[in-house]
Enzyme design. Structure first.
Site, PDB file in Angstrom:
ATOM      1  N   CYS A  11       0.573  -0.958  -0.379  1.00  0.00           N
ATOM      2  CA  CYS A  11      -0.049  -0.226   0.119  1.00  0.00           C
ATOM      3  C   CYS A  11       0.796   1.108   0.120  1.00  0.00           C
ATOM      4  O   CYS A  11       2.170   1.206  -0.613  1.00  0.00           O
ATOM      5  CB  CYS A  11      -1.202   0.492   1.155  1.00  0.00           C
ATOM      6  SG  CYS A  11      -2.247   1.099   1.351  1.00  0.00           S
ATOM      7  N   ASP A  19      -3.115   1.977  10.267  1.00  0.00           N
ATOM      8  CA  ASP A  19      -3.964   2.522  10.212  1.00  0.00           C
ATOM      9  C   ASP A  19      -4.204   3.130  12.026  1.00  0.00           C
ATOM     10  O   ASP A  19      -5.416   4.272  12.258  1.00  0.00           O
ATOM     11  CB  ASP A  19      -5.068   2.090   9.881  1.00  0.00           C
ATOM     12  CG  ASP A  19      -4.955   2.662   7.962  1.00  0.00           C
ATOM     13  OD1 ASP A  19      -5.327   3.739   7.598  1.00  0.00           O
ATOM     14  OD2 ASP A  19      -4.473   1.832   7.093  1.00  0.00           O
TER      15      ASP A  19
HETATM   16  C1  RUB Z   1      -3.363   3.317   3.748  1.00  0.00           C
HETATM   17  C2  RUB Z   1      -2.675   2.275   4.520  1.00  0.00           C
HETATM   18  C3  RUB Z   1      -1.266   3.387   5.153  1.00  0.00           C
HETATM   19  C4  RUB Z   1      -1.998   3.601   6.651  1.00  0.00           C
HETATM   20  C5  RUB Z   1      -0.437   3.651   7.196  1.00  0.00           C
HETATM   21  O1  RUB Z   1      -4.743   2.841   3.804  1.00  0.00           O
HETATM   22  O2  RUB Z   1      -3.729   1.134   5.548  1.00  0.00           O
HETATM   23  O3  RUB Z   1      -0.125   2.140   5.638  1.00  0.00           O
HETATM   24  O4  RUB Z   1      -2.594   4.413   6.335  1.00  0.00           O
HETATM   25  O5  RUB Z   1      -0.305   5.270   6.327  1.00  0.00           O
HETATM   26  P1  RUB Z   1      -5.645   3.743   2.789  1.00  0.00           P
HETATM   27  P2  RUB Z   1       0.309   6.858   6.772  1.00  0.00           P
HETATM   28  O6  RUB Z   1      -5.055   3.560   0.838  1.00  0.00           O
HETATM   29  O7  RUB Z   1      -6.846   3.298   2.138  1.00  0.00           O
HETATM   30  O8  RUB Z   1      -5.967   4.903   2.608  1.00  0.00           O
HETATM   31  O9  RUB Z   1       1.459   6.103   7.255  1.00  0.00           O
HETATM   32  O10 RUB Z   1       0.314   7.630   5.910  1.00  0.00           O
HETATM   33  O11 RUB Z   1       0.262   7.251   8.099  1.00  0.00           O
END
Ligand code: RUB
Length: 269
Positions: free
Chosen positions: A99, A174
């Site tokens: 992701c 998240d």
């Molecule tokens: C994004 C996702 C990321 C976390 C961490 O999912 O799973 O690994 O949100 O992100 P989506 P960060 O694309 O559905 O939002 O490190 O940028 O906080």
């Protein structure tokens, strides 16, 4: 009216994943709330992405602290995370990620700037392909990236079909909970395979993602999976999955590079 319009546009961008990832969502949510600081606005923002305790944390703080101070936290936490990641990355590492996580990409970019020699394997992350965002961003900073389709996960992790063995896995999060973490769908499978092949799994996350209360898993629109699918076919589109703490080698937050239980002690103090 202008503020209302801008507020609605941010909501739309969060819902559609134009703005994605826990940190970007929390920052955009904060900006939107500053444009429309009402109870209804907060409720609306929290309804957009259900699996985002950091957004909740930030919106609660927004009633008590200046926006500037809240925003500073993200950069300060990232800087501390970067220092721990720098120590963790060893020459010729093949680091697998999934992701798009700002906590992960920023720490990798920092390591590259500090002359660390490593490469990245990543997965495209269907149905919305956030893996492409990761690959582009890393490549822009001259990090060698090899992208795999999600179903090639086992090949990306093992040494098969001319691939190297990934020797570290970095996943964002998240939500951080008492029993483990929640991250993009696929993360559980990655964690189980990592366990099977003895590849250390590191969670890289800002501690503001911690939630003491249960975090629901967002189910997304079915047309993201198959637009105009035959009505008789049932489709499921969970956005996230839960990774039990037993699979997590270490969690790297602004509090340090810790075992999951040590991290819990820190945040529950
Ligand atoms: C994004 C996702 C990321 C976390 C961490 O999912 O799973 O690994 O949100 O992100 P989506 P960060 O694309 O559905 O939002 O490190 O940028 O906080």
């Amino acid at each position: 009216m202008k503020n209302k319009k801008r507020f609605n546009q941010i909501c739309k961008d969060i819902k559609s994943i134009k703005i994605q990832g826990a940190r970007n969502i929390a920052k955009a949510g904060l900006k939107a709330y500053a444009l429309n600081p009402t109870k209804q606005a907060k409720t609306k923002l929290l309804s957009l992405r259900l699996t985002e305790p950091m957004l909740q944390h930030v919106l609660n703080l927004a009633d008590k602290q200046p926006t500037e101070k809240i925003l500073n936290h993200f950069d300060e936490a990232q800087e501390k995370i970067n220092k721990h990641i720098l120590k963790l990355i060893k020459p010729k590492d093949v680091i697998f990620t999934h992701c798009h996580s700002t906590n992960v990409t920023h720490s990798l970019i920092n390591a590259k700037k500090k002359k660390k020699n490593f490469e990245v394997y990543n997965t495209e992350t269907r149905p919305l392909f956030q893996g492409r965002k990761t690959a582009r961003e890393l490549k822009k900073h001259n990090i060698k990236v090899t992208m795999f389709i999600d179903s090639a996960l086992a090949i990306a992790l093992e040494k098969r079909q001319n691939t190297k063995k990934a020797n570290k896995i970095f996943l964002g999060a998240d939500a951080l909970t008492k029993k483990g973490i929640i991250n993009k769908i696929g993360s559980r499978t990655i964690a189980e395979l990592a366990h099977l092949h003895k590849i250390p799994l590191y969670i890289i996350a800002d501690s503001w993602k911690y939630s003491k209360t249960p975090v629901p898993i967002e189910q997304r629109a079915l047309n993201e999976v198959w637009d105009r699918a035959p009505k008789s076919i049932k489709i499921k589109n969970p956005a996230f999955d839960f990774v039990p703490k037993k699979y997590i080698t270490k969690i790297i937050t602004e509090h340090g590079n810790l075992t999951y239980n040590k991290f819990l002690e820190k945040v529950n103090k």
